[in-house]
Design a protein around this motif. Sequence first.
Motif, PDB file in Angstrom:
ATOM      1  N   LEU A   1      -4.115 -53.383  67.659  1.00 31.58           N
ATOM      2  CA  LEU A   1      -3.681 -52.761  68.923  1.00 31.58           C
ATOM      3  C   LEU A   1      -4.566 -51.583  69.320  1.00 31.58           C
ATOM      4  O   LEU A   1      -4.552 -51.154  70.469  1.00 31.58           O
ATOM      5  N   GLU A   2      -5.336 -51.048  68.369  1.00 33.96           N
ATOM      6  CA  GLU A   2      -6.222 -49.927  68.698  1.00 33.96           C
ATOM      7  C   GLU A   2      -7.525 -50.365  69.347  1.00 33.96           C
ATOM      8  O   GLU A   2      -8.288 -49.532  69.834  1.00 33.96           O
ATOM      9  N   SER A   3      -7.812 -51.682  69.319  1.00 31.50           N
ATOM     10  CA  SER A   3      -9.057 -52.106  69.970  1.00 31.50           C
ATOM     11  C   SER A   3      -8.904 -51.924  71.484  1.00 31.50           C
ATOM     12  O   SER A   3      -7.801 -51.979  72.023  1.00 31.50           O
ATOM     13  N   ARG A   4     -10.036 -51.688  72.147  1.00 35.10           N
ATOM     14  CA  ARG A   4      -9.937 -51.348  73.579  1.00 35.10           C
ATOM     15  C   ARG A   4      -9.508 -52.534  74.443  1.00 35.10           C
ATOM     16  O   ARG A   4      -8.850 -52.379  75.457  1.00 35.10           O
ATOM     17  N   GLN A   5      -9.887 -53.734  74.011  1.00 32.61           N
ATOM     18  CA  GLN A   5      -9.482 -54.922  74.767  1.00 32.61           C
ATOM     19  C   GLN A   5      -9.266 -56.067  73.773  1.00 32.61           C
ATOM     20  O   GLN A   5      -9.965 -56.141  72.764  1.00 32.61           O
ATOM     21  N   CYS A   6      -8.286 -56.933  74.059  1.00 37.40           N
ATOM     22  CA  CYS A   6      -8.036 -58.092  73.192  1.00 37.40           C
ATOM     23  C   CYS A   6      -8.216 -59.375  73.989  1.00 37.40           C
ATOM     24  O   CYS A   6      -7.829 -59.449  75.164  1.00 37.40           O
ATOM     25  N   LEU A   7      -8.790 -60.354  73.342  1.00 37.23           N
ATOM     26  CA  LEU A   7      -9.017 -61.663  73.954  1.00 37.23           C
ATOM     27  C   LEU A   7      -8.343 -62.692  73.056  1.00 37.23           C
ATOM     28  O   LEU A   7      -8.848 -63.022  71.985  1.00 37.23           O
ATOM     29  N   LEU A   8      -7.167 -63.158  73.479  1.00 38.85           N
ATOM     30  CA  LEU A   8      -6.379 -64.085  72.660  1.00 38.85           C
ATOM     31  C   LEU A   8      -6.637 -65.512  73.136  1.00 38.85           C
ATOM     32  O   LEU A   8      -6.464 -65.820  74.324  1.00 38.85           O
ATOM     33  N   LEU A   9      -7.032 -66.386  72.212  1.00 36.13           N
ATOM     34  CA  LEU A   9      -7.376 -67.764  72.577  1.00 36.13           C
ATOM     35  C   LEU A   9      -6.418 -68.742  71.906  1.00 36.13           C
ATOM     36  O   LEU A   9      -6.037 -68.542  70.755  1.00 36.13           O
TER      37      LEU A   9
ATOM     38  N   ALA B   1       2.040 -61.747  67.277  1.00 35.49           N
ATOM     39  CA  ALA B   1       1.195 -61.729  68.481  1.00 35.49           C
ATOM     40  C   ALA B   1       1.931 -61.114  69.671  1.00 35.49           C
ATOM     41  O   ALA B   1       1.305 -60.616  70.612  1.00 35.49           O
ATOM     42  N   SER B   2       3.268 -61.122  69.654  1.00 33.39           N
ATOM     43  CA  SER B   2       4.021 -60.569  70.788  1.00 33.39           C
ATOM     44  C   SER B   2       3.782 -59.062  70.925  1.00 33.39           C
ATOM     45  O   SER B   2       3.999 -58.491  71.998  1.00 33.39           O
ATOM     46  N   ALA B   3       3.301 -58.416  69.858  1.00 30.11           N
ATOM     47  CA  ALA B   3       2.989 -56.980  69.939  1.00 30.11           C
ATOM     48  C   ALA B   3       1.883 -56.724  70.966  1.00 30.11           C
ATOM     49  O   ALA B   3       1.738 -55.596  71.452  1.00 30.11           O
ATOM     50  N   LEU B   4       1.132 -57.764  71.301  1.00 30.84           N
ATOM     51  CA  LEU B   4       0.056 -57.599  72.296  1.00 30.84           C
ATOM     52  C   LEU B   4       0.619 -57.209  73.662  1.00 30.84           C
ATOM     53  O   LEU B   4      -0.097 -56.686  74.512  1.00 30.84           O
ATOM     54  N   GLN B   5       1.926 -57.476  73.881  1.00 32.77           N
ATOM     55  CA  GLN B   5       2.540 -57.047  75.148  1.00 32.77           C
ATOM     56  C   GLN B   5       2.504 -55.526  75.298  1.00 32.77           C
ATOM     57  O   GLN B   5       2.615 -55.007  76.403  1.00 32.77           O
ATOM     58  N   LEU B   6       2.364 -54.829  74.169  1.00 36.05           N
ATOM     59  CA  LEU B   6       2.333 -53.356  74.207  1.00 36.05           C
ATOM     60  C   LEU B   6       0.924 -52.829  74.486  1.00 36.05           C
ATOM     61  O   LEU B   6       0.748 -51.629  74.681  1.00 36.05           O
ATOM     62  N   HIS B   7      -0.057 -53.722  74.469  1.00 37.06           N
ATOM     63  CA  HIS B   7      -1.446 -53.313  74.681  1.00 37.06           C
ATOM     64  C   HIS B   7      -1.748 -53.360  76.183  1.00 37.06           C
ATOM     65  O   HIS B   7      -1.307 -54.258  76.875  1.00 37.06           O
ATOM     66  N   ARG B   8      -2.542 -52.392  76.656  1.00 40.61           N
ATOM     67  CA  ARG B   8      -2.741 -52.325  78.113  1.00 40.61           C
ATOM     68  C   ARG B   8      -3.812 -53.272  78.622  1.00 40.61           C
ATOM     69  O   ARG B   8      -3.943 -53.477  79.837  1.00 40.61           O
ATOM     70  N   ASP B   9      -4.616 -53.883  77.740  1.00 38.81           N
ATOM     71  CA  ASP B   9      -5.706 -54.730  78.230  1.00 38.81           C
ATOM     72  C   ASP B   9      -5.887 -55.970  77.352  1.00 38.81           C
ATOM     73  O   ASP B   9      -6.729 -56.004  76.462  1.00 38.81           O
TER      74      ASP B   9
END
Length: 266
Positions: free
Chosen positions: A188-196, A220-228
């Motif tokens: 979650l600390e990475s600036r952007q995530c690309l989920l495939l 993976a649902s934690a990615l909803q908390l990431h802004r990008d």
Amino acid sequence: MRVIVERDLDGVSRTAAQFVATLVRRKPTCVLGLATGSTPLGMYAELVRLHREERLDFSRVVTFNLDEYVGLDASHPQSYRTFMQRNLFDHLNIDHRNTHVPDGRALDFDVYCERYERMIRDEGGVDLQVLGIGTDGHIAFNEPGSSLGSRTRLKTLTNETIRDNARFFGSEADVPRLAITMGVGTILESRQCLLLASGEHKAKAIRDTVEGPVTAQVTASALQLHRDVITVVDEEAGRLLERRSYYREVEQAQTLLRSGRFGQAQ
Ligand code: F6R
């Protein structure tokens, strides 16, 4: 979360590679977080093509992989280091010293995991983290029940993951039971995530990730908390998404915006 639904895995791979390539061109010293598994293979092949045919330059790019099996030497045919060399690193002009895959044979895992986190921080953090997803909704090897604040550490693989990954080893008995993995908090600390994701067998995990509640049972649902976060799936993996027509409208609107024709479409 931005959701892009492509027709098939080829479309997922090309679109994903474009996101990576755009970053590498814009920031030649970028830090990429990388995943193994079947899903990113086409994206890696496309990046190799872009390097060969369009001189995409990886000479100053730094990479950190998400995970590695515990007990496998880097040179083991099924190690994630071998996977990365074979499918990506050996075909790019990347500096081997800039590629990091966790050491599955570390002597002291607690010390090593802290060091891996520190190495990521020392490089300025991950700019773009590429992620696949397990059929149980895991990212990296953060199996259901993993803390959503977890850091790089050892994790016991679930039977489902062992079954899923047995195809690479020949039999379930040969799949290591433990892995060293970045935590959900690390990701979650990475600036952007690309989920495939690709294929019908990922459809439920994708629906739970994108439209379900945030829960440690689907890490993976934690990615909803990431802004990008950009999620790129094919038709089959996106089949259970209830709001898929809306996601398409968003992408169409974005395309119009970029082309400057948005006003005319209203
Ligand atoms: C691999 C990783 C895993 C995979 C996931 C999906 O580095 O972190 O989370 O992304 O298990 O694997 P595939 O793509 O083989 O279905």
